[in-house]
Design an enzyme around this catalytic site. Sequence first.
Site, PDB file in Angstrom:
ATOM      1  N   SER D  10       0.813  -1.222   0.000  1.00 54.01           N
ATOM      2  CA  SER D  10       0.000   0.000   0.000  1.00 54.01           C
ATOM      3  C   SER D  10       0.846   1.270   0.000  1.00 54.01           C
ATOM      4  CB  SER D  10      -0.938   0.013   1.204  1.00 54.01           C
ATOM      5  OG  SER D  10      -0.186   0.067   2.403  1.00 54.01           O
ATOM      6  N   GLY D  11       2.139   1.125   0.199  1.00 52.28           N
ATOM      7  CA  GLY D  11       2.998   2.309   0.186  1.00 52.28           C
ATOM      8  C   GLY D  11       3.374   2.729  -1.230  1.00 52.28           C
ATOM      9  N   TYR D  12       4.241   3.715  -1.323  1.00 53.47           N
ATOM     10  CA  TYR D  12       4.608   4.208  -2.651  1.00 53.47           C
ATOM     11  C   TYR D  12       5.514   3.237  -3.388  1.00 53.47           C
ATOM     12  CZ  TYR D  12       2.550   8.744  -1.589  1.00 53.47           C
ATOM     13  OH  TYR D  12       1.684   9.752  -1.285  1.00 53.47           O
ATOM     14  N   THR D  13       6.448   2.612  -2.670  1.00 53.30           N
ATOM     15  CA  THR D  13       7.327   1.662  -3.332  1.00 53.30           C
ATOM     16  C   THR D  13       6.530   0.439  -3.780  1.00 53.30           C
ATOM     17  OG1 THR D  13       9.204   2.407  -2.022  1.00 53.30           O
ATOM     18  CG2 THR D  13       9.389   0.247  -3.046  1.00 53.30           C
ATOM     19  N   CYS D 150      17.491   4.961  -2.011  1.00 51.71           N
ATOM     20  CA  CYS D 150      17.498   5.909  -3.125  1.00 51.71           C
ATOM     21  C   CYS D 150      18.669   6.876  -3.055  1.00 51.71           C
ATOM     22  CB  CYS D 150      16.179   6.656  -3.180  1.00 51.71           C
ATOM     23  SG  CYS D 150      15.598   7.179  -1.571  1.00 51.71           S
ATOM     24  N   ASN D 316      13.315   8.664  -7.782  1.00 48.83           N
ATOM     25  CA  ASN D 316      13.546   7.953  -6.514  1.00 48.83           C
ATOM     26  C   ASN D 316      12.676   6.704  -6.343  1.00 48.83           C
ATOM     27  OD1 ASN D 316      11.723  10.371  -6.239  1.00 48.83           O
ATOM     28  ND2 ASN D 316      11.141   9.237  -4.400  1.00 48.83           N
TER      29      ASN D 316
END
Lengths: 349, 349, 349, 349
Positions: D10-13, D150, D316
Amino acid sequence: MIRAAVVGGSGYTGGELLRILVVHPQVEITTVTSREYAGKPVSLVHPNLKGFLNMNFSQFSLDKIGDKADVVFLGLPHGVSLNYVPKLLEMGLQVVDLSADFRLKNPELYKFWYGIEHPYPDLLDKAVYGLPELHEEELKGAKLIASPGCNATATILALAPVVHWNMASNPRFVSDVKVSSSEGGAKPSEGSHHPERQNAIRPYEAEGHRHAAEAEQELSRLGKREVKVSIVPHAISSVRGALASSHAWLDQTLDDLDIWKKIAEFYKGKRFIRIIRGGIHPYPDPKYVVGSNFADVGFANEKRVLRLTMFSAIDNLMKGAAGQAVQSFNISRGFKEDEGLRTPPLRPA
Amino acid sequence: MIRAAVVGGSGYTGGELLRILVVHPQVEITTVTSREYAGKPVSLVHPNLKGFLNMNFSQFSLDKIGDKADVVFLGLPHGVSLNYVPKLLEMGLQVVDLSADFRLKNPELYKFWYGIEHPYPDLLDKAVYGLPELHEEELKGAKLIASPGCNATATILALAPVVHWNMASNPRFVSDVKVSSSEGGAKPSEGSHHPERQNAIRPYEAEGHRHAAEAEQELSRLGKREVKVSIVPHAISSVRGALASSHAWLDQTLDDLDIWKKIAEFYKGKRFIRIIRGGIHPYPDPKYVVGSNFADVGFANEKRVLRLTMFSAIDNLMKGAAGQAVQSFNISRGFKEDEGLRTPPLRPA
Amino acid sequence: MIRAAVVGGSGYTGGELLRILVVHPQVEITTVTSREYAGKPVSLVHPNLKGFLNMNFSQFSLDKIGDKADVVFLGLPHGVSLNYVPKLLEMGLQVVDLSADFRLKNPELYKFWYGIEHPYPDLLDKAVYGLPELHEEELKGAKLIASPGCNATATILALAPVVHWNMASNPRFVSDVKVSSSEGGAKPSEGSHHPERQNAIRPYEAEGHRHAAEAEQELSRLGKREVKVSIVPHAISSVRGALASSHAWLDQTLDDLDIWKKIAEFYKGKRFIRIIRGGIHPYPDPKYVVGSNFADVGFANEKRVLRLTMFSAIDNLMKGAAGQAVQSFNISRGFKEDEGLRTPPLRPA
Amino acid sequence: MIRAAVVGGSGYTGGELLRILVVHPQVEITTVTSREYAGKPVSLVHPNLKGFLNMNFSQFSLDKIGDKADVVFLGLPHGVSLNYVPKLLEMGLQVVDLSADFRLKNPELYKFWYGIEHPYPDLLDKAVYGLPELHEEELKGAKLIASPGCNATATILALAPVVHWNMASNPRFVSDVKVSSSEGGAKPSEGSHHPERQNAIRPYEAEGHRHAAEAEQELSRLGKREVKVSIVPHAISSVRGALASSHAWLDQTLDDLDIWKKIAEFYKGKRFIRIIRGGIHPYPDPKYVVGSNFADVGFANEKRVLRLTMFSAIDNLMKGAAGQAVQSFNISRGFKEDEGLRTPPLRPA
């Protein structure tokens, strides 16, 4: 009331001068010149000033400007200012020059960095470098003030305590500066086109930024030895504000509190310097000086590798340009240093 | 000197009140309260005020606030303010309430829009709706000022001339408002998270925005008939500024100059209204009012389809909140309307 | 492999076409022209394409283009495209024209909105308006595709179900569009200068936006009666993305679920339409289509005042320009509609 | 088809992994876990994926995950990943860990920087540091890939040629990194609140950024001597993209062309490295890699003061996280390195 002329009043620095001076209690704006907009209302170009300054731009006339002004703020490109300054001084006017033309004491350096043989080298010594935190005494009564560049201001204010207290045995610094788009002036270009500039993180003039010359001059003078500063500017997305992260290698571990004390002592009594340390916002951020003449100064001390970074955050149009020019002007006239410069920064901005 | 307390001083509206009042020549800030930050320095939360206000937040105490204040600015959520206002008034304090609790004259509407039975309906009539352009006379000497919401302010100022002059036979308007992120307050949320909010063009509360109630109340009163306004807010990327584009269908062609004249006559002598028409920037843009209390008003008249759009641009924290509260306060006290509000807008910002 | 030429390849639409076509499995890019950059590498202007397209820009030559191309994508200004199209068609080439020159069926309207007497009115009927959601059948085998404008695309896709199902008895709409800076193209101007454009909320062409002509043509055809659309664009801070908020007054209350069903039925099977309703993100937001060819469609139904707003969110360079052009091209050639267009939108972006 | 599970989706990554894998021709996504959103549609959290992935989040179950997956991408916080990895490997699954838990070879350093005694020090040697430009051979067939951070990726790719060729006699570097807001993840905080983050130029973790540990490990290994890197990150306004400006002092003048050649030779054949030099855009800018897996590398050589700055620009979430993880995975499986990673960067973005 001091009568003020703003020459080159259609740019961002000129507009910012007007924004300050129009509510300055000791100043009356009598003339605003612009080659491009002569005859047109100032508020056409500066819509923020609608209702404040019901005046048209005029053509600059070296002969007539003395009739209506006691002080002339020159917001012209370098290489142009220097043609007018001697005559303005002869006419008895005070000159606050925001270009680079009278910042460097050494005409050789002017030639090296700006590519022009300086025609009035004698005047260089008479000009006062308008950074009040370093030159307050000389500014009193000054007739020719050479107002510093924005990246130089940020860099010098970051590094001055380090150099003054000799904190780095090898005085060689990289000043990695992050700058907002208004620093580039009001003229559109490929690089300033919004779709290209927004979200950019773009190094520029990274192999020799001119403001290094001023920074080295001032820091060497202050440190009483040769200081080398390499300024690496990066264009980023914001409109106002610049942060200098000036990196130094140390030879021994310094104590955080000791660094803080040295900065505090160096800037003691300086109205527009705020030292930032700890709290929710532990380092300077230009976001919190926007619209004001403050320079917020702080540091990061990574003992593990003996790296010290000095930070300095300014509003590039205020402490980096027009605000500092008015601060210097105030001192030169014996006014309170912060006359016309008392509105707190905006937040959030 | 009027002694002022700012209750709920850690939010953006509270911070903006402090930013204005700290340099207001007739006001002394004596108390700043915050439940969350009591005991901590104001400048911890508002780093822009470092050097301006060396004071800690305190806990709000209804009993003690009267000892140190003549006026109380309430920056509390709706439903909270109303519990304190009656007592504060009884204690002889002037109250400037920035919540929605005393804006609506009709307690039924308060219940409909805010879901709360109003416990002090009698006070609703005594409160003055703090939009000085419509209520200047009533504000003189007012003890309870209900300061308007930002989207309501923008919408009302856009449409007031249209309603006053009866320019649209069917007084039904869609006010499509574009709002900056500071309008949502200082509390982080999923929607305010930078990666989610930046570059968003996001409609919200699009099926019934509460500020419509105020707008309809004020415009109906002004137009002497029932006016319907549907406000559709959109969150966009900027931090400060709101633009209302208030759309109306006309039944006949109106002449541009005639519209301009009617707006000009309606707002004649209003210090903080600027009418924008033509030039490089032909329509209002909040960009050029940032940091100021101005509302820039303008219009677009597409005769081909008989559509009239009224635009109004404000800084949501100034004319949309704290600036307008101080403007109303100034009038209530007989001060100059723009006391503490004279700094021109920033540009560029 | 279809050989493709991109004429006018140095602008943003041209660059976006290259970005799509360079990885399109059925297409080989053989020619990219640019008057300004002929002879220079494509990646000089489009640094994102470095490593993808090792080719120089060439001068456009009407005589030679047929040697190397089966299809020509024309990214030229209106009034320029129309000079080349007839000849290209004669030579047997397929033409996808991204200008406005062949969008309007009625040459009178072309003259009214663009100020030019159309020299090839006969071709107007042969051109297919390249909005695949409305013209899929006609696109199959089409030789001349007139690709729609971005604000028109957003407005038509928002309103098509309303018009098709006759949901508003009075078919008169205000489409309040919020547009990103890339919509203005790659050429710098005063208004696109970053310090001026960033944080702007700036109405423009608010008294007659040309895309209204296309929108009215398409919606009137679809609704089988005269539809009036007034488009009011607003420049905001983002770089990519446009949102149309198309407002309608209703004569009776509509049920939310019923509206949803009608939209869903209208767009059934349409690959690039996503209906947005409820959830964390209840309305369309261009933020979530960036980099893709989707149009997200949704609505807000304020029953209290009988106002219906249809929202449509697109990436202005994709569904609003290059992506849609490739979608139409795919259909015309019998390829899968989404060939080359399958990468999901970026998030966050 | 390789069956892939994304744990912590559910995170960005996690979202970025899904965005890539959902169109990866060799991969089928079978499981996406989220503690917070288990049972809810993936597209609720990632609206960009609506129409691509009609699947619900599930709870992570160490016992069952092997039934449906051949490879597990772990997008969990450091200190959490390490509890699952040994068991997953025992079950025969391949693990691509995006946390910091298996990046450092020396468990002492893990303890120093992350404050946790590493419970599985034996596994550290078996993990391959997933920077394909340095570890391509070891990645082939790797069962445990530790995907880099990153800021470390940007810093290492900037400095690797300098260290490899021994260009700086004193291998001590300051890597001044400018990072976008998505780097901070999907969880809102005071600092990520839009009004606070937008327009910030805010140093953070400036006295010891953890990614320095990875950077020093990799660069020391490569340079065959101890390299010191001090990373100073700065939060700026953009949503995607990071630029490392890695500064070095030299002892002798280096020739520009020579530097270029050494970089080119070092990165010869590396699919995702582009060397930027000269032209309109003379230095790397993350703006031109957004949405792609590229790292653009360049340099500035200020001979006057013997200062060399190496620049590296990445997205990133791509080369700095999910893209690089897929690149490593591709190599480990013998797929083409750029499978699923072929879409060119967006421009403008």
